[in-house]
Design a protein around this motif. Structure first.
Motif, PDB file in Angstrom:
ATOM      1  N   TRP A 106       0.734  -0.717  -0.108  1.00 27.23           N
ATOM      2  CA  TRP A 106       0.136  -0.115  -0.116  1.00 27.23           C
ATOM      3  C   TRP A 106       0.890   1.163  -0.265  1.00 27.23           C
ATOM      4  CZ3 TRP A 106      -4.417   0.489  -0.488  1.00 27.23           C
ATOM      5  CH2 TRP A 106      -5.894  -1.250  -1.356  1.00 27.23           C
ATOM      6  N   ALA A 107       1.804   0.880   0.473  1.00 28.95           N
ATOM      7  CA  ALA A 107       2.690   2.374   0.781  1.00 28.95           C
ATOM      8  C   ALA A 107       3.365   2.816  -1.043  1.00 28.95           C
ATOM      9  CB  ALA A 107       3.723   1.679   1.661  1.00 28.95           C
ATOM     10  N   THR A 108       3.526   1.887  -1.287  1.00 26.06           N
ATOM     11  CA  THR A 108       4.093   2.350  -2.846  1.00 26.06           C
ATOM     12  C   THR A 108       2.660   3.109  -3.559  1.00 26.06           C
ATOM     13  OG1 THR A 108       6.142   0.591  -2.961  1.00 26.06           O
ATOM     14  CG2 THR A 108       5.268   1.158  -5.135  1.00 26.06           C
ATOM     15  N   LEU A 109       1.633   2.019  -3.866  1.00 23.77           N
ATOM     16  CA  LEU A 109       0.704   2.494  -4.705  1.00 23.77           C
ATOM     17  C   LEU A 109      -0.085   3.575  -4.009  1.00 23.77           C
ATOM     18  CD1 LEU A 109      -1.496   1.279  -6.285  1.00 23.77           C
ATOM     19  CD2 LEU A 109      -2.794   0.609  -4.247  1.00 23.77           C
ATOM     20  N   LEU A 110       0.263   3.719  -2.811  1.00 23.37           N
ATOM     21  CA  LEU A 110      -0.614   4.932  -2.187  1.00 23.37           C
ATOM     22  C   LEU A 110       0.308   6.050  -2.420  1.00 23.37           C
ATOM     23  CD1 LEU A 110      -2.741   4.720   0.838  1.00 23.37           C
ATOM     24  CD2 LEU A 110      -3.112   4.697  -0.992  1.00 23.37           C
ATOM     25  N   GLY A 111       1.803   5.829  -2.224  1.00 20.88           N
ATOM     26  CA  GLY A 111       2.305   7.112  -2.430  1.00 20.88           C
ATOM     27  C   GLY A 111       2.661   7.419  -3.909  1.00 20.88           C
ATOM     28  N   ARG A 112       2.447   6.089  -4.933  1.00 20.88           N
ATOM     29  CA  ARG A 112       2.204   6.924  -6.034  1.00 20.88           C
ATOM     30  C   ARG A 112       1.183   7.623  -6.925  1.00 20.88           C
ATOM     31  NH1 ARG A 112       2.443   1.065  -9.015  1.00 20.88           N
ATOM     32  NH2 ARG A 112       4.880   1.427  -8.435  1.00 20.88           N
ATOM     33  N   ALA A 113       0.441   7.100  -6.665  1.00 24.05           N
ATOM     34  CA  ALA A 113      -1.044   7.543  -6.773  1.00 24.05           C
ATOM     35  C   ALA A 113      -1.041   9.330  -6.139  1.00 24.05           C
ATOM     36  CB  ALA A 113      -2.457   7.440  -5.772  1.00 24.05           C
ATOM     37  N   ARG A 114      -0.745   9.852  -5.028  1.00 21.90           N
ATOM     38  CA  ARG A 114      -0.662  11.519  -4.542  1.00 21.90           C
ATOM     39  C   ARG A 114       0.367  11.591  -5.652  1.00 21.90           C
ATOM     40  NH1 ARG A 114       2.506  11.187   1.039  1.00 21.90           N
ATOM     41  NH2 ARG A 114       4.307  10.710  -0.523  1.00 21.90           N
ATOM     42  N   THR A 115       1.644  10.974  -5.352  1.00 18.07           N
ATOM     43  CA  THR A 115       2.257  11.876  -6.435  1.00 18.07           C
ATOM     44  C   THR A 115       1.499  11.484  -8.161  1.00 18.07           C
ATOM     45  OG1 THR A 115       4.701  10.972  -6.013  1.00 18.07           O
ATOM     46  CG2 THR A 115       4.539  11.273  -8.302  1.00 18.07           C
ATOM     47  N   ASP A 116       1.103  11.409  -8.729  1.00 14.27           N
ATOM     48  CA  ASP A 116       0.429  11.695  -9.810  1.00 14.27           C
ATOM     49  C   ASP A 116      -1.031  12.737  -9.638  1.00 14.27           C
ATOM     50  OD1 ASP A 116       1.659   9.629 -10.784  1.00 14.27           O
ATOM     51  OD2 ASP A 116       0.252   7.832 -11.107  1.00 14.27           O
ATOM     52  N   HIS A 117      -1.069  12.502  -8.177  1.00  9.40           N
ATOM     53  CA  HIS A 117      -2.432  13.806  -8.096  1.00  9.40           C
ATOM     54  C   HIS A 117      -1.344  14.988  -8.363  1.00  9.40           C
ATOM     55  CE1 HIS A 117      -5.296  16.184  -6.490  1.00  9.40           C
ATOM     56  NE2 HIS A 117      -4.886  16.630  -5.369  1.00  9.40           N
ATOM     57  N   ALA A 119       1.324  16.353  -9.825  1.00 11.86           N
ATOM     58  CA  ALA A 119       1.301  15.843 -10.990  1.00 11.86           C
ATOM     59  C   ALA A 119       0.679  16.350 -11.883  1.00 11.86           C
ATOM     60  CB  ALA A 119       2.192  14.819 -11.613  1.00 11.86           C
ATOM     61  N   GLY A 120      -0.443  16.020 -11.638  1.00 10.19           N
ATOM     62  CA  GLY A 120      -1.806  16.204 -12.325  1.00 10.19           C
ATOM     63  C   GLY A 120      -1.815  14.800 -13.675  1.00 10.19           C
ATOM     64  N   ARG A 121      -1.175  14.452 -12.834  1.00 11.89           N
ATOM     65  CA  ARG A 121      -1.835  12.699 -13.856  1.00 11.89           C
ATOM     66  C   ARG A 121      -3.288  12.269 -13.548  1.00 11.89           C
ATOM     67  NH1 ARG A 121       3.629  12.575 -13.803  1.00 11.89           N
ATOM     68  NH2 ARG A 121       4.293  11.336 -11.761  1.00 11.89           N
ATOM     69  N   THR A 122      -3.323  11.653 -14.563  1.00 14.39           N
ATOM     70  CA  THR A 122      -4.741  10.710 -14.417  1.00 14.39           C
ATOM     71  C   THR A 122      -4.806   9.337 -14.338  1.00 14.39           C
ATOM     72  OG1 THR A 122      -5.638  10.747 -16.358  1.00 14.39           O
ATOM     73  CG2 THR A 122      -6.122  12.638 -14.840  1.00 14.39           C
ATOM     74  N   CYS A 123      -5.584   8.720 -13.480  1.00 18.01           N
ATOM     75  CA  CYS A 123      -5.199   7.783 -13.619  1.00 18.01           C
ATOM     76  C   CYS A 123      -5.612   6.574 -14.476  1.00 18.01           C
ATOM     77  CB  CYS A 123      -6.531   6.808 -12.134  1.00 18.01           C
ATOM     78  SG  CYS A 123      -6.429   6.989 -10.682  1.00 18.01           S
ATOM     79  N   GLY A 124      -5.129   6.104 -15.328  1.00 17.25           N
ATOM     80  CA  GLY A 124      -4.934   4.815 -16.015  1.00 17.25           C
ATOM     81  C   GLY A 124      -4.067   6.108 -16.926  1.00 17.25           C
ATOM     82  N   ALA A 125      -2.844   6.776 -16.697  1.00 17.42           N
ATOM     83  CA  ALA A 125      -2.031   8.195 -18.041  1.00 17.42           C
ATOM     84  C   ALA A 125      -0.651   7.839 -18.254  1.00 17.42           C
ATOM     85  CB  ALA A 125      -2.692   9.572 -17.181  1.00 17.42           C
TER      86      ALA A 125
END
Length: 125
Positions: A106-117, A119-125
């Motif tokens: 979960w640490a990797t998954l949530l960390g990546r989601a926060r970074t993407d958020h 950075a303005g990237r959307t899910c699946g981009a």
């Protein structure tokens, strides 16, 4: 670096035997000690281990915490049973774990989601 206390997992309820893992560590090694920046470190953390309607107030306390994501990831990775962690109640965390049994880190998954958020990237981009 000092060893952190072990955390009892949800599996203890299923098997009857506690499965203890060192808190703050993953199979990949030690992680950043986010606890030093936690908002609850300077407040009474006992207020986060409440039941019933009081959990809503505890959850709201977490909203302003700068390390809410790390706290939630820790609770999900370690399958912490009790208290409000990262702005989620016990029931909410159990629900997330049931819905996403495929997630092992979960640490990797949530960390990546926060970074993407941020950075303005959307899910699946």
């Amino acid at each position: 670096m000092s060893e952190l206390p072990a955390v009892r997992s949800i599996d203890a309820r299923r098997t009857g035997k506690p499965r203890l893992r060192p808190a703050g560590r993953r199979a990949s090694g030690p992680v950043w000690n986010w606890r030093v920046a936690a908002r609850c470190r300077s407040e009474d953390a006992d207020d986060l281990f409440v039941t019933g309607a009081d959990q809503r107030r505890a959850r709201d306390f977490c909203l302003a915490c700068p390390v809410r994501t790390e706290c939630l990831a820790h609770a999900l990775d370690q399958q912490v049973e009790f208290g409000v962690w990262g702005g989620m109640t016990e029931r909410e965390r159990r629900s997330v774990l049931r819905r996403r049994p495929d997630v092992t880190d979960w640490a990797t998954l949530l960390g990546r989601a926060r970074t993407d958020h941020y950075a303005g990237r959307t899910c699946g981009a």
